[in-house]
Structures are given as C-alpha cells and as structure tokens.
Design a protein around this motif. Structure first.
Motif, PDB file in Angstrom:
ATOM      1  N   ASP A 367       0.796  -1.227   0.000  1.00 51.04           N
ATOM      2  CA  ASP A 367       0.000   0.000   0.000  1.00 51.04           C
ATOM      3  C   ASP A 367       0.832   1.281   0.000  1.00 51.04           C
ATOM      4  N   VAL A 368       2.107   1.190  -0.350  1.00 53.90           N
ATOM      5  CA  VAL A 368       2.953   2.381  -0.462  1.00 53.90           C
ATOM      6  C   VAL A 368       2.740   2.999  -1.854  1.00 53.90           C
ATOM      7  N   LEU A 369       2.406   4.290  -1.886  1.00 55.92           N
ATOM      8  CA  LEU A 369       2.171   4.974  -3.157  1.00 55.92           C
ATOM      9  C   LEU A 369       3.483   5.445  -3.784  1.00 55.92           C
ATOM     10  N   GLY A 370       3.516   5.443  -5.107  1.00 55.89           N
ATOM     11  CA  GLY A 370       4.682   5.911  -5.833  1.00 55.89           C
ATOM     12  C   GLY A 370       4.305   6.388  -7.213  1.00 55.89           C
ATOM     13  N   ILE A 371       5.276   6.941  -7.924  1.00 50.34           N
ATOM     14  CA  ILE A 371       5.067   7.444  -9.282  1.00 50.34           C
ATOM     15  C   ILE A 371       6.105   6.828 -10.193  1.00 50.34           C
ATOM     16  N   ILE A 372       5.661   6.258 -11.298  1.00 47.70           N
ATOM     17  CA  ILE A 372       6.565   5.672 -12.291  1.00 47.70           C
ATOM     18  C   ILE A 372       6.333   6.388 -13.621  1.00 47.70           C
ATOM     19  N   ILE A 382       0.556   6.400 -11.371  1.00 35.05           N
ATOM     20  CA  ILE A 382       0.522   6.410  -9.911  1.00 35.05           C
ATOM     21  C   ILE A 382       0.284   4.964  -9.505  1.00 35.05           C
ATOM     22  N   VAL A 383       1.150   4.436  -8.671  1.00 32.57           N
ATOM     23  CA  VAL A 383       1.068   3.022  -8.323  1.00 32.57           C
ATOM     24  C   VAL A 383       0.955   2.827  -6.815  1.00 32.57           C
ATOM     25  N   LYS A 384       0.457   1.657  -6.459  1.00 32.93           N
ATOM     26  CA  LYS A 384       0.345   1.244  -5.058  1.00 32.93           C
ATOM     27  C   LYS A 384       1.054  -0.092  -4.914  1.00 32.93           C
ATOM     28  N   GLY A 385       2.055  -0.143  -4.037  1.00 30.80           N
ATOM     29  CA  GLY A 385       2.857  -1.339  -3.886  1.00 30.80           C
ATOM     30  C   GLY A 385       2.080  -2.527  -3.345  1.00 30.80           C
ATOM     31  N   LYS A 386       2.503  -3.722  -3.776  1.00 34.15           N
ATOM     32  CA  LYS A 386       1.898  -4.963  -3.290  1.00 34.15           C
ATOM     33  C   LYS A 386       2.718  -5.614  -2.190  1.00 34.15           C
ATOM     34  N   ASP A 455       0.007  -2.149  -8.164  1.00 33.75           N
ATOM     35  CA  ASP A 455      -1.294  -1.895  -8.787  1.00 33.75           C
ATOM     36  C   ASP A 455      -1.301  -0.464  -9.289  1.00 33.75           C
ATOM     37  N   VAL A 456      -1.846  -0.248 -10.492  1.00 31.07           N
ATOM     38  CA  VAL A 456      -1.973   1.100 -11.042  1.00 31.07           C
ATOM     39  C   VAL A 456      -3.255   1.725 -10.502  1.00 31.07           C
ATOM     40  N   VAL A 457      -3.134   2.898  -9.871  1.00 34.65           N
ATOM     41  CA  VAL A 457      -4.314   3.572  -9.316  1.00 34.65           C
ATOM     42  C   VAL A 457      -4.568   4.913 -10.002  1.00 34.65           C
ATOM     43  N   GLY A 458      -3.697   5.306 -10.928  1.00 40.01           N
ATOM     44  CA  GLY A 458      -3.890   6.543 -11.665  1.00 40.01           C
ATOM     45  C   GLY A 458      -2.921   6.634 -12.818  1.00 40.01           C
TER      46      GLY A 458
END
Length: 487
Positions: A367-372, A382-386, A455-458
């Motif tokens: 659930d850690v957010l990041g940008i790729i 915008i991604v959310k770590g698994k 997971d891609v959230v944006g």
C-alpha cells in the motif's frame, strides 16, 4: 564557421569541477569538435557531466568522462583486497527479455559481494555505475555509496489539482510561463536569492566538514532541478476508480509532476564516500565501485547521516517548486504523492535486518504509493505497492533507457522528435535528443512486467514538459522571481 573555443569559466558555469577535468575537456572539445557550434559543444559537455559513465567507452569523450568518475586508489593503499563469493545470492529478474547484458553482469557481480543478502533487478534496468540502474540490493550492516548512486534521493513528486483539464490547452501560455518560473534547470543552476527552508538549518551542515563546505551552494540550488532526465511538467491525471489509499475521487484532473534529486550536494557526498570506501576495501575490477562502508565504522555512519540529509534536501527542492506552482494556480493540491529512488533504507527482509539499496527503483511496500514516469510523450503511472518479497518491496523507477545518450544523439533527428511531440500533442520546453522518447523502453511493456509488484491507481499523460535545454543558458530578466539560470 570559426574555430571552437571553450574557456574554463564557461565550463565552471555549467557545473564542471576544477582541474584536472577542465583542461582535459577544453582540449578534447577544441581538438575533436572544432567544427561544432559553441552551443552544440556545450550541450555535449552537459550530457557528459550529467552521466559520465555512459561515455566511459566513447572514442573521444572517454577522456573527459574518466576525469569525472571517482577513481580506485593505487595498489597497496587501503586495507587490502576483498574477494567476491564464488556463488552470488539469488536475485529475481523482472522483464528479463528487455534488460541488457551489461546490467545483468553488474547485478551478478553485486550478488557476489560478501555483504550481499538478497537482490532484484527491475524491468527498466540498464547499465549504470557500480550497481546497475534498476538494481535492488539488500546488504547486512553495510552501505554502498555507489549502490545508492550519485544523485542521492532523486525523487518523484506529484501534485493533483482539481482544475479542468481543458485549461492546459485554453490557457497554455499561462502554464508555460509558470513552469518556466517555478524552477531552474542545468547542472550548475543557482538562484540569486534562495528560499527559506528548515532543511538548510540542519546541524549536520555545521558539524560535518564536507557538508559545511557545501552549504552555500546547496542553498543557492534549493528548488532547482538539474539536467539529464530531470523534468517538471503539467499533464492530465486520470483516475478510473476511487482507491482507498490514494483517496482521490475517480475523474480527470490537472497534474504537476517533478523529477530531480539532491543536486551538487548529493554528487559531492557520493563521490567523497565512494573514494573512502574504495580506499578501505579494494575489490576485483568488475566490482570495484561496489566498495562498502560498514555501519560500525565512523565513515559508514557519516555517509548514512549525509545520505539522509541529501534525501531531505531533495524532498525540500520538490516542495519549494510545488509550493510556487500551487500559489500561482491559487489552489491547494487535492493530493501529493512522492517517493525517493537512489537511496538506502533500513528494512526487514526474511526476518533479518538489512540495508536495502534501490538505485533507480521505487519503494513498493504494501500500500505504499509511488510514481513511475514514462517519457516526455509516454504516460506515467501512480502506483500502489503490493509488498512483494520477490522484488524486495520494489518496482521500476521509470521506463528505462534502451539507447545510451551517445546512441540517442547519433541516431535520433530533431525532425523525428518534433513529429513525435506533435503526434502526442506535447509542448516541450528545453530537452534534447538524448532524452527523446525513442531512447526509452516501452513503458506499457515495463508495467506489464511488474504487475505482480504494483497496482496502477492513476495515469498521468504529459502535456507541457520542461527539461534542461539550450534556452536555459539565457539570463532571466529581473521580475517577480529574479534569478539567473546557471547554464
């Protein structure tokens, strides 16, 4: 066309350190590039300064590159040789079909370090310096300065604004102006007047001799963005479904994204402690730049403290830029998402305390957010770590290069870049052929290779992109943010 002439003052202005590199650079350029314009020559020199490792084997520019890279000490200096293990620790490879052999060889060497515990290679991986770009390495009680990289704490930062996306087209001139005013680009870029920020009051600046000498320049560069692949851009954010972690309603928004690091501060810290590490542990040729410092050594603790300060400084640079943009837009961001890469963290892996180096890799814990990001025309995510243990809680930090800067400049034309920008309706401010979209891997393929990791959230689609370029040599006229562009 007149004979090319470059001065030491001009080289210092774009960030070149003092001798021995300056006379070498002057000689190489005036001898081998005498028919180039001054502007063309300076662009080449900036590219070498930004990524010297990529020119280490260049027929003409290697002489400059080797002077910019830290050197191993002579035989007999330091504490003696350190052998690599015969068998390296296991590491998982994501997107192996699209990773060059050079990056694989570097990762295999890193896996054989006596301090290595686990590793992983991200799908955007390519050859770097020491640990490959996209390399993740967990070590026991040891930190590797070049496992972190030169641009310590290089970082992504995204502000999401509840603004109609049509404004990017209808008010393009406004967004272009604000993008140009928000930050400076270039290796030597400095502000005439520096913003206030608590990071500059950190006691380490006044207690550590190395940092004390870097304080003034760091302050003048606070809020600047560097060169190479660093950028600031406006674009369209698309969120298909409301995610509980991102907590932004589904819809389309204006996004502002920045990518840059710790500037000269981080580079000086990296090179200083790499030299110290090499002086203490002399490794075989294929791994000599993976020399480490233990956390039990004074030098190791010094590096750790300095690295974290550089990370805080990189974060502050982004916040200064984003605060300027928010003020000019007259809006507070609905959400900010940000993450480091080129950093080391103390974490737990398989029940063991380790130091995880992510050189060009995004933290992707549960659930850690990041940008790729993709490229100047390709979308970012915008991604959310698994929280995948297989990747040591990591993901790629971008699309990754498929062409070196030298290859890109030799094989990509300005017309091709212009057509690609028009095709995607992207306005580019600055930028060069070395950063053209064709130089990068397909971001969609990269994302497909790491579906098990994030997971891609944006989605972020670039529309107005600012990078370092020839126009950043101009002196900005005095105005609401009086500053001189340093390159």
């Amino acid at each position: 066309m007149g004979k090319l002439k470059i001065t030491a003052k001009e080289l210092r202005a774009i960030g070149y350190p003092e001798s021995p590199v300056i006379p070498v650079a002057m000689n190489v350029m005036e001898k081998n590039y005498k028919h180039h314009t001054k502007e063309e020559a300076m662009e080449i020199l900036k590219a070498v300064l930004a990524a010297p490792v990529e020119y280490a084997n260049d027929a003409m520019l290697a002489l400059i590159a080797e002077k910019l890279l830290p050197k191993a000490l002579s035989f007999g200096e330091g504490l003696g040789e350190v052998s690599l293990n015969k068998e390296g620790v296991h590491f998982n490879i994501f997107g192996a079909d699209h990773i060059e052999q050079g990056a694989l060889h570097q990762m295999y060497a890193a896996a054989k370090l006596p301090v290595a515990v686990a590793g992983a290679l991200m799908p955007d991986a390519h050859h770097g310096y020491g640990l490959p770009i996209g390399g993740v390495l967990a070590t026991e009680n040891a930190v590797i300065p070049y496992g972190v990289g030169v641009d310590i704490g290089c970082r992504m930062c995204l502000s999401i604004f509840d603004i109609d996306t049509k404004d990017l087209t209808q008010r393009e001139a406004f967004f272009v102006r604000e993008l140009g005013e928000a930050t400076l680009f270039g290796s030597g870029a400095q502000f005439q007047q520096s913003p206030d920020h608590e990071v500059m009051d950190n006691k380490l600046f006044f207690e550590m001799p190395l940092l004390k000498g870097l304080h003034t320049r760091a302050w003048k560069q606070l809020g600047s963005s560097g060169s190479g692949n660093h950028f600031a851009e406006f674009g369209i954010i698309e969120i298909d479904e409301t995610d509980a972690v991102l907590n932004v309603p589904a819809g389309k928004y204006v996004g502002f994204v920045t990518h840059s690091g710790s500037r000269a501060l981080g580079a000086n810290i990296a090179n200083h402690y790499t030299r110290l590490a090499i002086s203490k542990r002399r490794l075989p040729q294929e791994a000599k730049h993976l020399a480490w410092l233990t956390m039990d050594e004074a030098e190791g603790m010094e590096y750790w403290l300095a690295m974290n300060l550089a990370g805080d400084y990189a974060s502050a640079c982004h916040h200064v830029i984003h605060e300027k943009i928010a003020k000019q837009l007259g809006r507070k961001p609905m959400k900010m998402v940000e993450n480091h890469h080129n950093f080391a963290w103390k974490e737990i892996h398989d029940g063991k305390k380790v130091i995880v180096h992510r050189k060009g890799a995004t933290p992707a814990g549960k659930d850690v957010l990041g940008i790729i990001p993709g490229s100047m025309t390709a979308p970012g995510f915008i991604v959310k770590g698994k929280g995948s243990a297989a990747s040591i809680n990591s993901a790629s930090h971008g699309a990754g290069r498929k062409m070196s800067r030298t290859q890109a400049m030799a094989n990509i034309t300005h017309n091709a870049l212009k057509e690609e920008l028009a095709k995607h309706n992207v306005k580019l401010l600055g930028g060069g052929l070395d950063e053209a979209p064709f130089a990068y891997k397909d971001i969609e393929v990269v994302m497909q290779s790491q579906k098990a990791l994030v997971d891609v959230v944006g989605k972020f689609t670039p529309k107005i992109v600012k990078m370092c370029g020839a126009e950043t040599n101009r002196t900005r006229k005095a105005g609401k943010r009086d500053a001189v562009e340093g390159e």
